[in-house]
Structure formats: structure tokens, C-alpha cells
Write a protein that holds these residues in place. Sequence first.
Motif, PDB file in Angstrom:
ATOM      1  N   VAL A   1     -72.121  31.912  52.390  1.00 48.71           N
ATOM      2  CA  VAL A   1     -71.874  30.553  52.872  1.00 48.71           C
ATOM      3  C   VAL A   1     -70.362  30.331  52.874  1.00 48.71           C
ATOM      4  O   VAL A   1     -69.689  30.598  51.880  1.00 48.71           O
TER       5      VAL A   1
ATOM      6  N   VAL B   1     -67.499  27.394  53.328  1.00 49.29           N
ATOM      7  CA  VAL B   1     -67.320  25.946  53.301  1.00 49.29           C
ATOM      8  C   VAL B   1     -65.881  25.646  53.702  1.00 49.29           C
ATOM      9  O   VAL B   1     -64.940  26.157  53.086  1.00 49.29           O
ATOM     10  N   ASP B   2     -65.705  24.811  54.740  1.00 49.86           N
ATOM     11  CA  ASP B   2     -64.343  24.484  55.187  1.00 49.86           C
ATOM     12  C   ASP B   2     -63.770  23.319  54.388  1.00 49.86           C
ATOM     13  O   ASP B   2     -64.425  22.767  53.492  1.00 49.86           O
TER      14      ASP B   2
ATOM     15  N   ASN C   1     -67.912  21.204  55.484  1.00 48.19           N
ATOM     16  CA  ASN C   1     -68.914  21.734  56.417  1.00 48.19           C
ATOM     17  C   ASN C   1     -69.254  23.168  56.036  1.00 48.19           C
ATOM     18  O   ASN C   1     -68.370  23.972  55.785  1.00 48.19           O
ATOM     19  N   GLU C   2     -70.553  23.486  56.012  1.00 49.18           N
ATOM     20  CA  GLU C   2     -71.002  24.822  55.637  1.00 49.18           C
ATOM     21  C   GLU C   2     -71.413  25.618  56.867  1.00 49.18           C
ATOM     22  O   GLU C   2     -72.072  25.096  57.763  1.00 49.18           O
ATOM     23  N   THR C   3     -71.022  26.894  56.879  1.00 47.89           N
ATOM     24  CA  THR C   3     -71.456  27.829  57.913  1.00 47.89           C
ATOM     25  C   THR C   3     -72.174  28.965  57.217  1.00 47.89           C
ATOM     26  O   THR C   3     -71.638  29.573  56.288  1.00 47.89           O
ATOM     27  N   THR C   4     -73.401  29.255  57.638  1.00 43.84           N
ATOM     28  CA  THR C   4     -74.184  30.342  57.062  1.00 43.84           C
ATOM     29  C   THR C   4     -75.102  30.905  58.129  1.00 43.84           C
ATOM     30  O   THR C   4     -75.407  30.243  59.117  1.00 43.84           O
TER      31      THR C   4
ATOM     32  N   TYR D   1     -60.613  27.266  52.336  1.00 43.97           N
ATOM     33  CA  TYR D   1     -62.006  27.618  52.568  1.00 43.97           C
ATOM     34  C   TYR D   1     -62.587  28.192  51.288  1.00 43.97           C
ATOM     35  O   TYR D   1     -61.882  28.817  50.497  1.00 43.97           O
TER      36      TYR D   1
ATOM     37  N   ARG E   1     -69.014  31.539  49.370  1.00 45.82           N
ATOM     38  CA  ARG E   1     -70.015  31.644  48.303  1.00 45.82           C
ATOM     39  C   ARG E   1     -71.035  32.708  48.665  1.00 45.82           C
ATOM     40  O   ARG E   1     -71.429  32.830  49.820  1.00 45.82           O
TER      41      ARG E   1
ATOM     42  N   LYS F   1     -74.823  33.384  47.764  1.00 46.71           N
ATOM     43  CA  LYS F   1     -75.915  32.595  47.204  1.00 46.71           C
ATOM     44  C   LYS F   1     -77.169  33.457  47.098  1.00 46.71           C
ATOM     45  O   LYS F   1     -77.591  34.063  48.078  1.00 46.71           O
TER      46      LYS F   1
END
Length: 76
Positions: free
Chosen positions: A23, A25-26, A30-33, A53, A56, A58
Motif C-alpha cells: 500500500v 499512501v501519499d 490517499n492510498e494506492t494498492t 509517501y 506499507r 500489509k
Amino acid sequence: LLYTDKEASPVAGEPLANDLDVVVVDALGNETTLGDRQNPYEHVEFGASSGNYEVRVKGINVPAGKQAYALIISVL
């Protein structure tokens, strides 16, 4: 993200024994995955702007114990 998965049980109906996600996170939260549940690798691309940024890894489902992984980050 890349990892060598444990062999899944044939009766489980899932291709992965352990499932990890990456994941990103900016600065705005905002999360991008990718959320891939089929493969022991993930590749996330996104348009980056300036700022901090957070990346992660997960564990979505890790019943087979600790899962080692490799994480490669590249800025183009």
C-alpha cells in the motif's frame, strides 16, 4: 513486492497460503494498492507529486507464520 509463498492447501480453494499487499499512501492520505489475491507479487504504479509517501506491506492473511518478502522502490 515479491515473496515465496508457502504451498496452499488444495482444499482451501485459494491459490495463496499467505497473502501480502503493498500500500502506498501519499501526502494527502490517499492510498494506492493492487489488492491481488492470486499471486505472490504486486506492482503498483502511480503518478507521484512532491511530498512524503509511506509504503506499507500489509498481511491480509498470514496463517502460515512469518512471511519474508522483498520490496523494491523505484522513482522515475
